[in-house]
Design a protein around this motif. Sequence first.
Motif, PDB file in Angstrom:
ATOM      1  N   ARG A  11       0.749  -1.137   0.109  1.00 48.45           N
ATOM      2  CA  ARG A  11      -0.155   0.097   0.149  1.00 48.45           C
ATOM      3  C   ARG A  11       0.788   1.258  -0.081  1.00 48.45           C
ATOM      4  O   ARG A  11       0.506   2.260  -0.655  1.00 48.45           O
ATOM      5  CB  ARG A  11      -0.789   0.057   1.173  1.00 48.45           C
ATOM      6  N   ASN A  12       1.832   1.235   0.625  1.00 49.40           N
ATOM      7  CA  ASN A  12       2.834   2.279   0.689  1.00 49.40           C
ATOM      8  C   ASN A  12       4.049   2.152  -0.097  1.00 49.40           C
ATOM      9  O   ASN A  12       4.866   3.099  -0.090  1.00 49.40           O
ATOM     10  CB  ASN A  12       3.447   2.564   2.252  1.00 49.40           C
ATOM     11  N   GLY A  13       4.316   1.355  -0.818  1.00 48.59           N
ATOM     12  CA  GLY A  13       5.399   1.059  -1.661  1.00 48.59           C
ATOM     13  C   GLY A  13       5.335   1.352  -2.976  1.00 48.59           C
ATOM     14  O   GLY A  13       4.229   2.003  -3.428  1.00 48.59           O
ATOM     15  N   LYS A  14       6.373   1.320  -3.698  1.00 43.72           N
ATOM     16  CA  LYS A  14       6.411   1.911  -5.034  1.00 43.72           C
ATOM     17  C   LYS A  14       6.715   0.777  -6.192  1.00 43.72           C
ATOM     18  O   LYS A  14       5.748   0.861  -6.919  1.00 43.72           O
ATOM     19  CB  LYS A  14       7.719   2.816  -5.348  1.00 43.72           C
ATOM     20  N   VAL A  41       9.205  -3.543  -0.765  1.00 44.38           N
ATOM     21  CA  VAL A  41       9.905  -4.181   0.156  1.00 44.38           C
ATOM     22  C   VAL A  41      10.779  -2.803   0.944  1.00 44.38           C
ATOM     23  O   VAL A  41      10.697  -3.151   2.180  1.00 44.38           O
ATOM     24  CB  VAL A  41      11.269  -5.008  -0.832  1.00 44.38           C
ATOM     25  N   CYS A  42      11.138  -1.858   0.333  1.00 43.03           N
ATOM     26  CA  CYS A  42      11.819  -0.716   1.015  1.00 43.03           C
ATOM     27  C   CYS A  42      10.467  -0.178   2.179  1.00 43.03           C
ATOM     28  O   CYS A  42      10.900   0.172   3.281  1.00 43.03           O
ATOM     29  CB  CYS A  42      12.039   0.323   0.241  1.00 43.03           C
ATOM     30  N   ALA A  43       9.250  -0.260   1.730  1.00 41.38           N
ATOM     31  CA  ALA A  43       8.295   0.499   2.718  1.00 41.38           C
ATOM     32  C   ALA A  43       7.858  -0.536   3.811  1.00 41.38           C
ATOM     33  O   ALA A  43       7.874  -0.294   4.682  1.00 41.38           O
ATOM     34  CB  ALA A  43       6.993   0.439   1.900  1.00 41.38           C
ATOM     35  N   GLY A  44       8.394  -2.116   3.501  1.00 40.33           N
ATOM     36  CA  GLY A  44       8.312  -2.956   4.568  1.00 40.33           C
ATOM     37  C   GLY A  44       9.339  -2.741   5.628  1.00 40.33           C
ATOM     38  O   GLY A  44       9.037  -2.901   6.673  1.00 40.33           O
ATOM     39  N   ASP A  63      12.290   6.321   8.176  1.00 40.71           N
ATOM     40  CA  ASP A  63      11.368   7.057   7.180  1.00 40.71           C
ATOM     41  C   ASP A  63      11.765   6.181   5.904  1.00 40.71           C
ATOM     42  O   ASP A  63      12.597   5.882   5.388  1.00 40.71           O
ATOM     43  CB  ASP A  63      11.720   8.278   7.294  1.00 40.71           C
ATOM     44  N   VAL A  64      10.436   6.025   5.301  1.00 43.13           N
ATOM     45  CA  VAL A  64      10.542   5.139   4.147  1.00 43.13           C
ATOM     46  C   VAL A  64      11.324   5.803   2.997  1.00 43.13           C
ATOM     47  O   VAL A  64      11.928   4.925   2.123  1.00 43.13           O
ATOM     48  CB  VAL A  64       8.936   4.804   3.628  1.00 43.13           C
ATOM     49  N   GLY A  71      10.938  -9.675  -2.646  1.00 34.84           N
ATOM     50  CA  GLY A  71       9.722  -9.180  -3.179  1.00 34.84           C
ATOM     51  C   GLY A  71       8.789 -10.393  -3.266  1.00 34.84           C
ATOM     52  O   GLY A  71       7.662 -10.267  -3.130  1.00 34.84           O
ATOM     53  N   PHE A  72       9.286 -11.543  -3.832  1.00 30.11           N
ATOM     54  CA  PHE A  72       8.465 -12.569  -4.101  1.00 30.11           C
ATOM     55  C   PHE A  72       8.436 -13.385  -3.027  1.00 30.11           C
ATOM     56  O   PHE A  72       7.425 -14.112  -2.754  1.00 30.11           O
ATOM     57  CB  PHE A  72       9.163 -13.558  -5.291  1.00 30.11           C
TER      58      PHE A  72
END
Length: 141
Positions: free
Chosen positions: A28-31, A35-38, A46-47, A73-74
Motif C-alpha cells: 500500500r505504501n510501496g513503489k 520491500v523498502c516500505a516494509g 522513514d520510507v 519481493g517474491f
Amino acid sequence: MSVYDNRDDRGYLTEQPASRTRFYRDKRNGKIMGVCAGIADYTGFDVNLVRVCFIATVFMSGGSVLPFYFIAGFVTPTKPSALDYENREDRQFWQGVRASPTRTAKDIRSRMRDIDRRLADIESYVTTENRSLAKEIEQLR
C-alpha cells in the motif's frame, strides 16, 4: 475467515496467523514491490530514507543487490490489511516491540503498576470513613 483464524473447511491451519512482529511487504505504501516500505515499517525509519539508502547500495554494489530485492519481493508475504495501524502511537508501539520486546514489556509493567497504584489510592479514599464524601454522596441522592 479473518486473518487470525486461518483454518480451512476441515479445521486445519492453512498458514501461519498474522503477526505484528513479522516482516511484511507493504504494497500500500510501496513503489515497486513494497520491500523498502516494509523495511521502513519494520524498523521505524522513514520510507524515503530507506529508498535512498537502497538506491545508494545499488549504485555502490554495481547492481548486484537487485536480485536480492526481487527475491525478497517474491518470498516475503504482503502485509495483511488487518494489521494496519490505528494511529501513530500504535505504529510506534509495535516498532518498539520489534526493536526491544524486553524493554516494551518493562514499560507496560511500569504503566500497569502506576495504574494499579492510582486505583488503590482511589479505593482507599472511597472506602475510608470520609464524612465530607459521604455528605456529598447523600446530597446527590
